[in-house]
Design a protein around this motif. Sequence first.
Motif, PDB file in Angstrom:
ATOM      1  N   ARG A  49       0.864  -1.323  -0.061  1.00 18.33           N
ATOM      2  CA  ARG A  49      -0.059   0.101   0.036  1.00 18.33           C
ATOM      3  C   ARG A  49       0.830   1.304   0.055  1.00 18.33           C
ATOM      4  O   ARG A  49       0.660   2.270  -0.794  1.00 18.33           O
ATOM      5  CB  ARG A  49      -0.780  -0.166   1.077  1.00 18.33           C
ATOM      6  CG  ARG A  49      -1.975   1.143   1.584  1.00 18.33           C
ATOM      7  CD  ARG A  49      -3.115   0.826   0.461  1.00 18.33           C
ATOM      8  NE  ARG A  49      -3.901   2.125   0.752  1.00 18.33           N
ATOM      9  CZ  ARG A  49      -5.139   1.948   1.177  1.00 18.33           C
ATOM     10  NH1 ARG A  49      -5.592   0.523   1.642  1.00 18.33           N
ATOM     11  NH2 ARG A  49      -5.894   2.987   1.337  1.00 18.33           N
ATOM     12  N   GLN A  50       1.744   1.342   0.775  1.00 20.05           N
ATOM     13  CA  GLN A  50       2.783   2.339   0.776  1.00 20.05           C
ATOM     14  C   GLN A  50       3.674   2.590  -0.366  1.00 20.05           C
ATOM     15  O   GLN A  50       3.704   3.747  -0.951  1.00 20.05           O
ATOM     16  CB  GLN A  50       3.979   2.108   1.894  1.00 20.05           C
ATOM     17  CG  GLN A  50       3.402   2.424   3.160  1.00 20.05           C
ATOM     18  CD  GLN A  50       4.500   2.075   4.550  1.00 20.05           C
ATOM     19  OE1 GLN A  50       5.774   2.560   4.201  1.00 20.05           O
ATOM     20  NE2 GLN A  50       4.251   1.502   5.443  1.00 20.05           N
ATOM     21  N   THR A  51       4.083   1.583  -1.137  1.00 16.50           N
ATOM     22  CA  THR A  51       4.425   1.654  -2.456  1.00 16.50           C
ATOM     23  C   THR A  51       3.687   2.287  -3.465  1.00 16.50           C
ATOM     24  O   THR A  51       3.816   3.103  -4.328  1.00 16.50           O
ATOM     25  CB  THR A  51       5.019   0.205  -2.849  1.00 16.50           C
ATOM     26  OG1 THR A  51       6.188  -0.160  -1.715  1.00 16.50           O
ATOM     27  CG2 THR A  51       5.777   0.320  -4.243  1.00 16.50           C
ATOM     28  N   ARG A  52       2.377   1.762  -3.568  1.00 18.25           N
ATOM     29  CA  ARG A  52       1.605   2.363  -4.439  1.00 18.25           C
ATOM     30  C   ARG A  52       1.084   3.606  -4.139  1.00 18.25           C
ATOM     31  O   ARG A  52       0.838   4.328  -5.260  1.00 18.25           O
ATOM     32  CB  ARG A  52       0.067   1.348  -4.135  1.00 18.25           C
ATOM     33  CG  ARG A  52      -0.916   1.677  -5.372  1.00 18.25           C
ATOM     34  CD  ARG A  52      -1.920   0.783  -5.327  1.00 18.25           C
ATOM     35  NE  ARG A  52      -1.646  -0.682  -5.174  1.00 18.25           N
ATOM     36  CZ  ARG A  52      -1.262  -1.512  -6.224  1.00 18.25           C
ATOM     37  NH1 ARG A  52      -0.773  -1.174  -7.204  1.00 18.25           N
ATOM     38  NH2 ARG A  52      -1.253  -2.628  -5.746  1.00 18.25           N
ATOM     39  N   ARG A  53       1.071   4.162  -3.067  1.00 23.30           N
ATOM     40  CA  ARG A  53       0.764   5.481  -2.853  1.00 23.30           C
ATOM     41  C   ARG A  53       1.874   6.473  -3.173  1.00 23.30           C
ATOM     42  O   ARG A  53       1.830   7.506  -3.752  1.00 23.30           O
ATOM     43  CB  ARG A  53       0.467   5.735  -1.226  1.00 23.30           C
ATOM     44  CG  ARG A  53       0.393   6.931  -0.716  1.00 23.30           C
ATOM     45  CD  ARG A  53      -0.513   8.068  -1.646  1.00 23.30           C
ATOM     46  NE  ARG A  53      -1.848   7.672  -1.781  1.00 23.30           N
ATOM     47  CZ  ARG A  53      -2.660   8.143  -3.083  1.00 23.30           C
ATOM     48  NH1 ARG A  53      -2.099   8.886  -3.662  1.00 23.30           N
ATOM     49  NH2 ARG A  53      -3.767   7.664  -3.147  1.00 23.30           N
ATOM     50  N   CYS A  54       3.039   5.878  -2.773  1.00 23.08           N
ATOM     51  CA  CYS A  54       4.184   6.520  -3.295  1.00 23.08           C
ATOM     52  C   CYS A  54       4.518   6.662  -5.123  1.00 23.08           C
ATOM     53  O   CYS A  54       4.474   7.659  -5.313  1.00 23.08           O
ATOM     54  CB  CYS A  54       5.641   5.876  -3.045  1.00 23.08           C
ATOM     55  SG  CYS A  54       5.834   6.048  -1.220  1.00 23.08           S
ATOM     56  N   MET A  55       4.060   5.911  -5.600  1.00 27.96           N
ATOM     57  CA  MET A  55       4.120   5.761  -6.828  1.00 27.96           C
ATOM     58  C   MET A  55       3.011   6.653  -7.707  1.00 27.96           C
ATOM     59  O   MET A  55       3.080   7.285  -8.586  1.00 27.96           O
ATOM     60  CB  MET A  55       3.829   4.182  -7.530  1.00 27.96           C
ATOM     61  CG  MET A  55       5.082   3.475  -7.139  1.00 27.96           C
ATOM     62  SD  MET A  55       6.682   4.119  -7.690  1.00 27.96           S
ATOM     63  CE  MET A  55       6.488   3.674  -9.607  1.00 27.96           C
ATOM     64  N   GLU A  56       1.663   6.784  -7.017  1.00 29.87           N
ATOM     65  CA  GLU A  56       0.854   7.752  -7.236  1.00 29.87           C
ATOM     66  C   GLU A  56       1.116   8.900  -7.244  1.00 29.87           C
ATOM     67  O   GLU A  56       0.546   9.772  -8.031  1.00 29.87           O
ATOM     68  CB  GLU A  56      -0.565   6.935  -6.743  1.00 29.87           C
ATOM     69  CG  GLU A  56      -1.152   5.617  -7.060  1.00 29.87           C
ATOM     70  CD  GLU A  56      -1.496   5.824  -8.768  1.00 29.87           C
ATOM     71  OE1 GLU A  56      -2.092   6.887  -9.295  1.00 29.87           O
ATOM     72  OE2 GLU A  56      -1.417   4.751  -9.270  1.00 29.87           O
TER      73      GLU A  56
END
Length: 126
Positions: A49-56
């Motif tokens: 979830r953290q990775t997805r938010r960083c990428m978004e």
Amino acid sequence: MKEIITTPRAPEAVGPYAQAVRHGNTLYLSGQLAMNPDTGLFERESVARQTRRCMENIKAVLEAAGSSMANLLSCTVFLSSMDHFDAFNDVYASYFPDHPPARITVASAGIFDGLDVEIAAVAALD
């Protein structure tokens, strides 16, 4: 000439730095954390979830500068532990079905507020 890039679609800079700086045809993005710009809260549920938010967040800054994920040249990734590498990498890879950018991934004990992922990037601009 240096140009500061900002967008409300990514977290505001909370210190003496910019979301991104454009110089010529290169865009330098500050490290992105897993903060949701709509709520102002960190998405801590999982490394994925953290990775997805960083990428978004990165995607939003790129779009504000007139660029896209396809133009990323390199990413610097900080993980709180290399034990998180597989969970991070699975999400990260989904953003680059073809031609991923160069990358360095390191373990860092000091990611802001006890988070597990931070990602900085450099992109080309057309």
